[in-house]
Design an enzyme around this catalytic site. Structure first.
Site, PDB file in Angstrom:
ATOM      1  N   ASN A  75       0.882  -1.171   0.000  1.00  0.00           N
ATOM      2  CA  ASN A  75       0.000   0.000   0.000  1.00  0.00           C
ATOM      3  C   ASN A  75       0.917   1.219   0.000  1.00  0.00           C
ATOM      4  OD1 ASN A  75      -1.805   2.069   0.425  1.00  0.00           O
ATOM      5  ND2 ASN A  75      -2.826   1.119   2.172  1.00  0.00           N
ATOM      6  N   ARG A 118      -2.495  -2.099  -3.608  1.00  0.00           N
ATOM      7  CA  ARG A 118      -3.704  -1.299  -3.434  1.00  0.00           C
ATOM      8  C   ARG A 118      -3.620  -0.109  -4.387  1.00  0.00           C
ATOM      9  NH1 ARG A 118      -5.140   3.404   0.708  1.00  0.00           N
ATOM     10  NH2 ARG A 118      -7.368   3.565   0.298  1.00  0.00           N
ATOM     11  N   HIS A 178     -12.811   2.924  -0.546  1.00  0.00           N
ATOM     12  CA  HIS A 178     -12.798   1.929   0.537  1.00  0.00           C
ATOM     13  C   HIS A 178     -13.444   0.612   0.093  1.00  0.00           C
ATOM     14  CE1 HIS A 178     -12.867   5.501   3.591  1.00  0.00           C
ATOM     15  NE2 HIS A 178     -11.618   5.163   3.317  1.00  0.00           N
ATOM     16  N   ARG A 230     -12.192  15.907   6.521  1.00  0.00           N
ATOM     17  CA  ARG A 230     -12.980  16.216   5.329  1.00  0.00           C
ATOM     18  C   ARG A 230     -14.410  16.572   5.715  1.00  0.00           C
ATOM     19  NH1 ARG A 230     -11.108  10.745   2.858  1.00  0.00           N
ATOM     20  NH2 ARG A 230      -8.987  11.204   2.162  1.00  0.00           N
ATOM     21  N   GLU A 288      -8.255  -5.132   4.963  1.00  0.00           N
ATOM     22  CA  GLU A 288      -8.072  -4.815   3.555  1.00  0.00           C
ATOM     23  C   GLU A 288      -6.873  -5.551   2.958  1.00  0.00           C
ATOM     24  OE1 GLU A 288      -9.287  -0.384   2.736  1.00  0.00           O
ATOM     25  OE2 GLU A 288      -8.563  -0.524   4.805  1.00  0.00           O
TER      26      GLU A 288
END
Length: 405
Positions: free
Chosen positions: A6, A98, A187, A248, A391
């Site tokens: 990742n 990823r 996601h 955010r 993940e």
């Protein structure tokens, strides 16, 4: 074995997993052999933390300048080799990467060749913060092991099953198509994994279960999953849309951006930084750590309490909206750092939703565990679950399934 990478703009997270153990009582498929992180790449204070799980050794940490991603991956390779798990091992079947944005072209894990890499580069304008770093990791890994299958697993892929009426924005079609403006969602590897694990927890096949997945970390997203297929998700063209997040804003009137440019004299970059890095919880109360926010609430801090209430209000709106989208909901699943660990968030998000069949058992909700578990009372019509996401395992499983086929 599959090495999962990742790659961020200044970091590389990695895990080496054993996906195909022997049948003689070896480890279970998906066993982690090593995990690690290289951070602050390009700085004099770079740090590599490596834990050799296969040998049961202690975490090893080194600090010092690591110039770029190539140097970072070479350092990772050296650490793995020291444990007898080097990248030259014949047992290494693939490297899984990823990749944040796959657009509409990539709907499944994909073996990377020059054409695939070129298409990922073509998507940089819609993922300028993420895809460039992912590309750097891919190029570096291909240079180190050009003979080995490199597999891209896309954050957006799980959401490509959304119907057009959920994926389209209500703007001029020609303009949208010309500039690839639509809702992609993110996601996706987490939503795929958690929705499947929720069905397992209920003892059902994923095709039989409708799940609302709430991935609540510093970045946060919700999805409506019907029978194993995503039919709606909260993030859109970028990861900015949807829930209130750590930094955010989530959903906001688009005209706010025009207003800030006209009235406050802010540039496009200023507005971008405001909405992505100075909004959400940190913009509301100065903190994006839910533990600190809860501590401040307990001390009577009104700003922290308001930030928490706004966060929960947005969550409830999406739970209600996705209940309507799905028609029948079998479970609401909480995951990621906040979703897995913040019991007050779970309790508040479902409070008052008893008429929708949702309820939380206070004792079950208070339990801390790394295992999938129900937190709803037996009488609840809709299950409430905590499902730790994984993940890296999802990427490894998808990559191994592709190359072994």
């Amino acid at each position: 074995r599959v090495l999962v990478l990742n790659s961020g703009s200044s970091s590389v997270k990695y895990q080496l997993l054993d996906m195909n153990p022997d049948s003689g009582g070896g480890p279970a498929a998906g066993t982690r052999l090593a995990v690690g992180l290289v951070e602050r790449i390009g700085e004099d204070t770079s740090r590599l933390a490596h834990t050799p799980l296969a040998t049961g050794g202690d975490k090893r940490e080194t600090e010092g300048p690591i110039a770029d991603h190539e140097a970072a991956l070479k350092a990772v390779a050296a650490e793995l080799a020291a444990d007898g798990l080097g990248l030259d091992s014949p047992e290494l079947a693939a490297i899984g990467h990823r990749v944040v944005h796959g657009g509409l072209k990539f709907t499944a894990p994909t073996v990377i060749d020059d054409a695939v890499l070129a298409e990922i580069e073509r998507l940089v304008p819609v993922a300028p913060l993420h895809n460039p770093a992912n590309i750097t990791g891919i190029r570096t890994a291909r240079a180190l092991r050009p003979d080995l299958p490199q597999v891209a697993v896309f954050d957006t892929a799980f959401h490509t099953t959304m119907p057009e009426y959920a994926a389209r924005y209500a703007i001029d079609v020609a303009t949208a198509d010309a500039h690839r403006i639509r809702r992609y969602g993110f996601h996706g590897t987490s939503h795929a994994y958690v929705s499947r694990k929720t069905a397992e927890l209920l003892g059902k096949d994923p095709s039989e279960v409708n799940v609302i997945v709430l991935h609540l970390g510093n970045g946060a997203s919700a999805s409506a999953v019907a029978g194993g297929r995503c039919v709606d998700t909260s993030m859109g063209l970028t990861p900015l849309e949807g829930l209130v997040m750590g930094t955010r804003s989530g959903d906001i009137d688009p005209a706010v951006t025009f207003h800030l440019k006209r009235v406050a004299g802010m540039s496009e970059d200023d507005v971008d930084v405001l909405l992505n890095k100075k909004s959400g919880l940190v913009g509301l109360c100065g903190d994006n750590d839910m533990r600190e926010i809860r501590r401040r609430i307990d001390e009577g801090d009104e700003r922290a309490e308001l930030a928490f209430d706004i966060y929960i209000h947005r969550l409830k709106k999406y739970i209600g909206a996705y209940t309507a989208v799905l028609g029948r909901v079998d479970a609401v699943a909480f995951t990621a750092g906040v979703g897995e660990n913040a019991a007050p968030v779970r309790a508040a998000a479902l409070a008052g939703l008893e008429e929708m069949g949702l309820a939380v058992d206070a004792d079950l909700n208070a339990v801390r565990s790394g295992e999938p578990r129900l937190i709803s009372p037996e009488y609840a019509r809709v299950a409430a679950a905590v499902i730790p996401t994984d993940e890296e395992l999802e990427i490894a499983q998808q990559a191994y399934a592709l190359v072994s086929a």
